[in-house]
Design an enzyme around this catalytic site. Structure first.
Site, PDB file in Angstrom:
ATOM      1  CE  LYS A  67      -4.434  -1.301   1.929  1.00 51.18           C
ATOM      2  NZ  LYS A  67      -5.453  -1.021   2.925  1.00 51.18           N
ATOM      3  CG  ASP A 103      -8.784   1.195   2.969  1.00 48.19           C
ATOM      4  OD1 ASP A 103      -9.562   0.371   2.465  1.00 48.19           O
ATOM      5  OD2 ASP A 103      -7.547   1.032   3.017  1.00 48.19           O
TER       6      ASP A 103
END
Ligand code: S3P
Length: 442
Positions: A67, A103
């Protein structure tokens, strides 16, 4: 066919493929897009991104451990990514690769779904890793009054605090035993299925009855932390909502279309329960295949007809004779509702289960539904010795079977995720096909 993928290492347990592929099918885009999971090791990341840029893929999700690392290969980063310092979604814009993060939106939407608004609330974020950064960003966007970052190692919490401008929201750091506020959010992996399952991120006596307890762990849906909170009468929110909404926002970016969030949720729950239901006409092999399938997979096996007989304390034939078909169908529906609560189970259903749409809907939501079929001749042959079927007590069995099949075939098709013709086939090959197709279906 445009390819989408989630990349990470490990990636085996990812629920994203089943979630996205089911939803793409529901959106009528099953022939245009396919979503895969790809294990990409650290030294393969750059090559993967190059392939994405060159058109091998239309877009991607990124998970642990890439990420942060993937940011440097992007052409543009969204504001959210600049602040959070992590990418979970890549899409293309005029040929450029955009690194985005969904997210934080997933987190806020999942809370909204549960009627929880973070505006003007005091929130404790437990943990100071990558996930905490997305949550803190979401809380700042959502107008939280204060954020306490509670972490075992104070320096990590301080480092995160310093990342964020906090003009409107007061941010502070503290230890795990200092947790307080209106909303507690676990952003650590503690409680996750496996070795960490029995761990709570904070001493459970820190949970007071008036707080909302939120976990970003989704497997299991009720972690030790959430169970403890529930016991104290708190409202709880599991990580499933966040998983779904982060996926929905990503899928919207890739397809440009509105995404049916309920379908995503159903796919995730079905996959987590991991039941298989066998449906189909009498004599199509549901019980025989079911026993063998359960055996191969090491799962429990349930025969719905047997549970009905146990409940009524008489044989099916007697229920039909003494109480009538309608009563039988009522019992059948009650048992279906019960068995849909199961997990990791192979469920063999009676041939008429699809006559009630509610049964079909429950089965479809809670199990991977396999329709077994066979030719009328084959069904007749398989049932030739069997006189126990109340619906086949008649002069002309063949006619009767054809009539029933006519009435039901559409209902069977509507309920099934896949169909397998069992005429002229051995059990092992049918079982293998179910296992193989179930894997591929996701
Ligand atoms: C029925 C099928 C039977 C049993 C009952 C009704 C039906 O189950 O539930 O006799 O309506 O088709 P099997 O399909 O397992 O034989």
């Amino acid at each position: 066919m445009d390819r989408l993928a989630v990349i990470g290492d490990p990636i085996d347990r990812s629920l994203s493929p089943v979630m996205h592929n089911s939803t793409l099918r529901e959106m009528g885009l099953g022939d245009e897009f396919v979503y895969e999971k790809i294990r990409v090791e650290r030294d393969e990341l750059e090559a993967f991104v190059q392939g994405l840029r060159d058109g091998d893929y239309h877009g991607a999700n990124v998970t642990i451990p890439h990420k942060v690392e993937v940011m440097r290969y992007m052409d543009r980063l969204t504001d959210a990514v600049e602040k959070i310092g992590a990418v979970n979604t890549i899409y293309k814009e005029n040929g450029m690769l955009v690194g985005d993060n969904t997210d934080h939106i997933g987190f806020i939407r999942s809370l909204k779904d549960e009627g929880v608004d973070v505006e003007d609330r005091h929130v404790t974020v437990i943990g100071a890793g990558g996930a905490a950064r997305a949550i803190i960003y979401a809380l700042l966007e959502g107008g939280a009054e204060s954020i306490l970052i509670a972490n075992r190692t104070r320096e990590n919490a301080v480092r995160i605090m310093e990342r964020f401008d906090h003009l409107e929201t007061q941010i502070s750091v503290g230890g795990l035993d200092e947790v307080h506020g209106d909303i507690l959010v676990n952003t650590t992996p503690l409680g996750m299925a496996g070795e960490l399952e029995n761990r709570s991120p904070i001493p459970v006596d820190r949970i007071t009855p008036n707080v909302v307890a939120v976990d970003i762990v989704y497997d299991p849906p009720k972690t030790r932390f959430l169970k403890a909170a529930q016991k104290r009468g708190c409202k709880t929110v599991s990580g499933i909502g966040m998983l779904i909404y982060q996926g929905a926002v990503a899928l919207e970016k890739w397809t440009g279309k509105k995404v049916p969030v309920d379908t995503m949720k159903e796919a995730v729950i079905r996959k987590m329960k991991d039941n298989i239901a066998l449906i189909g006409f009498m004599g199509t092999g549901k019980s025989t295949v079911g026993v063998s399938l359960a055996d191969s997979l090491g799962r429990d096996f349930i025969e719905v007809d047997e549970l009905i007989e146990e409940k009524a304390d008489k044989t099916i034939e007697k229920i039909f004779r003494e109480d009538g078909e309608e009563h039988f169908r009522t019992l059948e529906s009650e048992i279906i509702q019960d068995v849909c609560q199961k997990e990791d189970t192979v469920i063999s259903c009676g041939g008429g289960v699809v006559l009630d749409r509610r049964n079909s809907n429950s089965l479809k939501k809670n199990a991977y539904v396999v329709l077994l079929t066979a030719s009328t001749e084959e069904i007749l042959r398989r049932l030739s010795e069997d006189s126990s079927r109340p619906l086949l007590r008649c002069e002309n069995r063949e006619e009767r079977i054809k009539e029933l099949l006519d009435d039901r075939s559409e209902l069977y098709d509507d309920c099934a995720h896949i169909t397998i013709d069992t005429s002229d086939r051995g059990i092992d090959s049918i079982v293998d096909e179910i296992i193989r197709r179930k894997e591929g279906w996701s």
